[in-house]
Structures are given as C-alpha cells and as structure tokens.
Write a protein that holds these residues in place. Sequence first.
Motif, PDB file in Angstrom:
ATOM      1  N   SER A  65       0.760  -1.099  -0.054  1.00  0.00           N
ATOM      2  CA  SER A  65       0.001   0.062   0.038  1.00  0.00           C
ATOM      3  C   SER A  65       0.883   1.319   0.050  1.00  0.00           C
ATOM      4  CB  SER A  65      -0.916  -0.049   1.298  1.00  0.00           C
ATOM      5  OG  SER A  65      -1.647  -1.065   1.526  1.00  0.00           O
ATOM      6  N   SER A  66       1.917   1.089   0.670  1.00  0.00           N
ATOM      7  CA  SER A  66       2.977   2.408   0.675  1.00  0.00           C
ATOM      8  C   SER A  66       4.219   1.701   1.305  1.00  0.00           C
ATOM      9  CB  SER A  66       2.439   3.608   1.736  1.00  0.00           C
ATOM     10  OG  SER A  66       2.404   3.191   2.916  1.00  0.00           O
ATOM     11  N   GLY A  67       5.434   2.519   0.841  1.00  0.00           N
ATOM     12  CA  GLY A  67       6.725   2.027   1.146  1.00  0.00           C
ATOM     13  C   GLY A  67       7.553   1.599   0.023  1.00  0.00           C
ATOM     14  N   LEU A  68       8.713   1.252   0.373  1.00  0.00           N
ATOM     15  CA  LEU A  68       9.517   0.985  -0.989  1.00  0.00           C
ATOM     16  C   LEU A  68      10.177  -0.444  -0.681  1.00  0.00           C
ATOM     17  CD1 LEU A  68      11.834   3.992  -1.936  1.00  0.00           C
ATOM     18  CD2 LEU A  68      10.306   2.780  -3.376  1.00  0.00           C
ATOM     19  N   VAL A  69      10.451  -1.108  -1.614  1.00  0.00           N
ATOM     20  CA  VAL A  69      11.260  -2.429  -1.740  1.00  0.00           C
ATOM     21  C   VAL A  69      12.324  -1.987  -3.052  1.00  0.00           C
ATOM     22  CG1 VAL A  69      11.428  -4.707  -2.010  1.00  0.00           C
ATOM     23  CG2 VAL A  69       9.466  -3.650  -1.249  1.00  0.00           C
ATOM     24  N   THR A  70      13.439  -1.951  -2.490  1.00  0.00           N
ATOM     25  CA  THR A  70      14.607  -1.562  -3.582  1.00  0.00           C
ATOM     26  C   THR A  70      15.713  -2.856  -3.793  1.00  0.00           C
ATOM     27  OG1 THR A  70      16.042  -0.663  -2.134  1.00  0.00           O
ATOM     28  CG2 THR A  70      14.476   0.833  -3.308  1.00  0.00           C
ATOM     29  N   TYR A  71      16.088  -3.091  -4.958  1.00  0.00           N
ATOM     30  CA  TYR A  71      17.135  -4.019  -4.901  1.00  0.00           C
ATOM     31  C   TYR A  71      18.063  -3.224  -5.768  1.00  0.00           C
ATOM     32  CZ  TYR A  71      19.314  -8.219  -6.975  1.00  0.00           C
ATOM     33  OH  TYR A  71      20.447  -9.212  -7.068  1.00  0.00           O
ATOM     34  N   GLY A  72      19.423  -3.482  -5.260  1.00  0.00           N
ATOM     35  CA  GLY A  72      20.436  -2.503  -5.874  1.00  0.00           C
ATOM     36  C   GLY A  72      19.971  -0.868  -6.019  1.00  0.00           C
ATOM     37  N   GLY A  73      19.372  -0.321  -5.073  1.00  0.00           N
ATOM     38  CA  GLY A  73      18.882   0.984  -5.007  1.00  0.00           C
ATOM     39  C   GLY A  73      17.410   1.217  -5.778  1.00  0.00           C
ATOM     40  N   ARG A  74      16.933   0.093  -6.842  1.00  0.00           N
ATOM     41  CA  ARG A  74      16.193   0.184  -7.390  1.00  0.00           C
ATOM     42  C   ARG A  74      14.647   0.034  -7.043  1.00  0.00           C
ATOM     43  NH1 ARG A  74      16.898  -0.578 -13.397  1.00  0.00           N
ATOM     44  NH2 ARG A  74      15.378   0.671 -13.546  1.00  0.00           N
ATOM     45  N   ASP A  75      13.780   0.488  -7.210  1.00  0.00           N
ATOM     46  CA  ASP A  75      12.113   0.157  -6.954  1.00  0.00           C
ATOM     47  C   ASP A  75      11.919  -1.071  -7.670  1.00  0.00           C
ATOM     48  OD1 ASP A  75       9.649  -0.080  -6.455  1.00  0.00           O
ATOM     49  OD2 ASP A  75       9.118   1.917  -6.617  1.00  0.00           O
ATOM     50  N   ILE A  76      11.723  -2.277  -6.820  1.00  0.00           N
ATOM     51  CA  ILE A  76      11.503  -3.584  -7.894  1.00  0.00           C
ATOM     52  C   ILE A  76      10.059  -3.355  -8.519  1.00  0.00           C
ATOM     53  CG2 ILE A  76      12.931  -4.882  -6.273  1.00  0.00           C
ATOM     54  CD1 ILE A  76      10.047  -6.095  -5.316  1.00  0.00           C
ATOM     55  N   PHE A  77       9.157  -2.467  -8.046  1.00  0.00           N
ATOM     56  CA  PHE A  77       7.906  -2.334  -8.883  1.00  0.00           C
ATOM     57  C   PHE A  77       8.011  -1.384 -10.126  1.00  0.00           C
ATOM     58  CE2 PHE A  77       6.949  -3.939  -4.710  1.00  0.00           C
ATOM     59  CZ  PHE A  77       6.011  -5.208  -5.033  1.00  0.00           C
ATOM     60  N   LYS A  78       9.237  -0.867 -10.208  1.00  0.00           N
ATOM     61  CA  LYS A  78       9.361  -0.143 -11.348  1.00  0.00           C
ATOM     62  C   LYS A  78      10.318  -0.580 -12.356  1.00  0.00           C
ATOM     63  CE  LYS A  78       7.817   4.218  -9.293  1.00  0.00           C
ATOM     64  NZ  LYS A  78       8.469   5.025  -8.212  1.00  0.00           N
ATOM     65  N   LEU A  79      11.012  -1.937 -12.302  1.00  0.00           N
ATOM     66  CA  LEU A  79      11.718  -2.398 -13.068  1.00  0.00           C
ATOM     67  C   LEU A  79      10.901  -3.041 -14.436  1.00  0.00           C
ATOM     68  CD1 LEU A  79      13.397  -5.093 -10.571  1.00  0.00           C
ATOM     69  CD2 LEU A  79      14.329  -2.793 -11.250  1.00  0.00           C
ATOM     70  N   SER A  80      11.762  -2.730 -15.568  1.00  0.00           N
ATOM     71  CA  SER A  80      11.112  -3.185 -16.857  1.00  0.00           C
ATOM     72  C   SER A  80      11.036  -4.918 -16.799  1.00  0.00           C
ATOM     73  CB  SER A  80      12.195  -3.251 -18.019  1.00  0.00           C
ATOM     74  OG  SER A  80      13.458  -3.963 -17.741  1.00  0.00           O
ATOM     75  N   ARG A  81      10.214  -5.476 -17.624  1.00  0.00           N
ATOM     76  CA  ARG A  81      10.059  -6.919 -17.876  1.00  0.00           C
ATOM     77  C   ARG A  81      11.623  -7.934 -17.700  1.00  0.00           C
ATOM     78  NH1 ARG A  81       5.953  -9.992 -16.277  1.00  0.00           N
ATOM     79  NH2 ARG A  81       7.463 -11.663 -15.866  1.00  0.00           N
ATOM     80  N   ALA A  82      12.606  -7.139 -18.297  1.00  0.00           N
ATOM     81  CA  ALA A  82      13.600  -8.177 -18.292  1.00  0.00           C
ATOM     82  C   ALA A  82      14.389  -7.905 -17.117  1.00  0.00           C
ATOM     83  CB  ALA A  82      14.608  -7.525 -19.603  1.00  0.00           C
ATOM     84  N   GLU A  83      14.109  -6.683 -16.444  1.00  0.00           N
ATOM     85  CA  GLU A  83      15.099  -6.217 -15.038  1.00  0.00           C
ATOM     86  C   GLU A  83      14.394  -7.169 -13.903  1.00  0.00           C
ATOM     87  OE1 GLU A  83      16.607  -2.014 -15.679  1.00  0.00           O
ATOM     88  OE2 GLU A  83      14.482  -2.235 -15.295  1.00  0.00           O
ATOM     89  N   TYR A  84      12.881  -7.231 -14.100  1.00  0.00           N
ATOM     90  CA  TYR A  84      12.300  -8.159 -13.106  1.00  0.00           C
ATOM     91  C   TYR A  84      12.432  -9.697 -13.338  1.00  0.00           C
ATOM     92  CZ  TYR A  84       8.524 -10.110 -10.597  1.00  0.00           C
ATOM     93  OH  TYR A  84       7.850 -11.058  -9.454  1.00  0.00           O
ATOM     94  N   ASP A  85      12.702 -10.023 -14.402  1.00  0.00           N
ATOM     95  CA  ASP A  85      13.208 -11.528 -14.832  1.00  0.00           C
ATOM     96  C   ASP A  85      14.465 -11.673 -14.109  1.00  0.00           C
ATOM     97  OD1 ASP A  85      10.635 -11.888 -16.082  1.00  0.00           O
ATOM     98  OD2 ASP A  85      11.730 -12.126 -18.189  1.00  0.00           O
ATOM     99  N   ASP A  86      15.401 -11.041 -14.252  1.00  0.00           N
ATOM    100  CA  ASP A  86      16.668 -10.900 -13.463  1.00  0.00           C
ATOM    101  C   ASP A  86      16.716 -11.040 -12.065  1.00  0.00           C
ATOM    102  OD1 ASP A  86      19.607 -10.942 -13.968  1.00  0.00           O
ATOM    103  OD2 ASP A  86      19.476  -8.815 -12.976  1.00  0.00           O
TER     104      ASP A  86
END
Length: 296
Positions: A65-86
Amino acid sequence: MSEIELRDVVQRFHARGTPSGFLTAVQSTSFTLRSDPPHIVSLVGQSGSGKSTIARIILGLQRPSSGLVTYGGRDIFKLSRAEYDDYRKNVQPVFQDPYAIFNPFYRVDRVLRTAIKKFSLASTAAEASSLMEESLLAVKLDPGQVLGRYPHQLSGGQRQRIMLARVHMLRPSFIIADEPVSMLDAQVRKLFLDILTDFRTTYGMTTLFITHDLSTVYYIGGEVMVITRGRIVEKGPVSTVMHTPSHPYTQLLLASVPQPDPDARWTDRIDIAQATAAEAGPEVPPEDEALEARVP
Ligand SMILES: Nc1ncnc2c1ncn2[C@@H]1O[C@H](COP(=O)(O)OP(=O)(O)O)[C@@H](O)[C@H]1O
Ligand SMILES: [Mg+2]
C-alpha cells in the motif's frame, strides 16, 4: 554485493467487519537483506502476523500500500520486464507446500526443465540432463529415483528438495523461504535446513527463512526478526534474542515452546495481559487513519 531493502512498507487489505473496513497486515516495516556476507535471517511470528505478505511483497507478487522495496537501490515495482526477470532469477522462492507448485499431470522433471528453459541454463539436452542430475545430487536426491516420477509418487520431503534443486540450478543471491519445513517431519526438516546452510557456505546464498516455529530458528542460527501483528518488534542474533528477549511478545513466544523434559517446570512468570497489551499497541496508528480514509 547486492541488497534488498524494505523501507516503511505498509500493507493494508480490505476487511469486512473491522471499524475502518481495512486490516493492516504489515505495519511500517523496514529491513535489509544483504548478500555479503551471505547469511540466514529468520522471520518468526505466529500465524496471521504478516510473514507471507512480506514474502510476497519481496518477490514482487504483491504491491504494498505504501513504502519502498529496492534491489540495488532501484524500486522493484518499477523494473522493466527483463530487469524483473533478472531480479526473480536472483531472488528465488521456496514455499510451504511444494505439492501446490507441481502440476499433478506432469513428471517432476518439468519443474527443473522449465527453469532451465526460462533462464537459458543449458544449450543442449545433454547439458540440461547433467545440470539436473548435479543439482539433485546437491540436495541429496538420487536422480534415478526421482526423475520421471509424478509428484504424488514422491514424499513431501523429496518434493521440497526438488524445489531446492531448482534453487541450486539458478544460484540466486537470495532465497525467500516461506514456512518451507512446516509440513516436513523432524528428520527431513533437519536435512532441509542443513542444505540451506550448505547453500550459504558453498554458494553464498542469503536466505530469509520464514517460520512460526522457534525450534527451527534456534537450529538454523544466524539472525532473527520477531514479528507480531505486522510489526517487527525485535531483531538480533538468534542466541541473544533467545537468551535475553527484550520484547514481551518474544518472551511469550519463547515461553510457549514446550519443554521436552517432563520434570521441568516454568520458573519465569509472564504477565500475559501486560505482554498482550504491549504487543497490541494502537490497532491502527493515528496517522494511518487519515491515509486509510483516502484509500478508495
Ligand atoms: N489477499 C488478502 N486479502 C485480505 N487479507 C489478507 C490477504 N492476505 C493476507 N491477509 C491477512 O493479512 C494478515 C497477515 O496474513 P499473512 O501474511 O498470510 O500472515 P502469516 O503468513 O504470518 O500467517 C492476516 O490477517 C490475513 O488474513
Ligand atoms: Mg504464512
């Protein structure tokens, strides 16, 4: 080194019968999982405390609902399809009931073959076969005994270890294991936990180990986070938290573990009313009420 960071993650669900119409399954939760040094961190709490919701959020299966989850500093919900697959190759789940993952109409090999195909792990059939065999052996399964079988022909422990063989093939940096041993008997449970520890030392995998069972936390060691009602109330090395729990809920959780010695009697008294009041806190933090009013 890679990091998964949760920052002020909140998850609300619609819930009929509550005054606000919402239930806060995860209340402002922040923690970081690091791949270096590889470690095992347990998330322990009773049923309904928000553990699986946290696991689903980390895996990107549920948007908080709110807050951030980051991987390598990037929001995982804003990754491209290819980045999310990775990301999903690097962050592998193991769930409680492997039977639900297997399609009963296909041989168990399919779970491994699908991973090989999806993540292009082998270029020839022979390479795929040797990869599967190597990974099955790594989780103490005999390839000759499990390959070609249907899910119902294997035991729960064997099915769960096939999921670990899949993890072994993918060599992720992180494993999100949600109650992976809750349906296994004690001996297989120990074997499973030993394999997780082996994955840490041999391949440098960091595991978030989710459980309601303190004895497995104790066995696995490392770090622990105690969660109650969607809130992490205590964190630290397992030995410290188990021997000198500071939060009343942790004390209550520890006191609820049955003693194996029939002559042993509890010496400590825990004031249950006090512990419950301390863990409950305000049901919805005041600032959340305004927020909830804005949720459609
Ligand atoms: N999709 C959902 N919709 C509504 N409520 C949910 C949903 N998922 C979980 N919940 C509620 O959120 C709380 C936490 O659930 P969960 O994360 O599954 O806890 P745990 O894994 O610790 O048992 C529970 O009260 C559960 O009923
Ligand atoms: Mg759960």
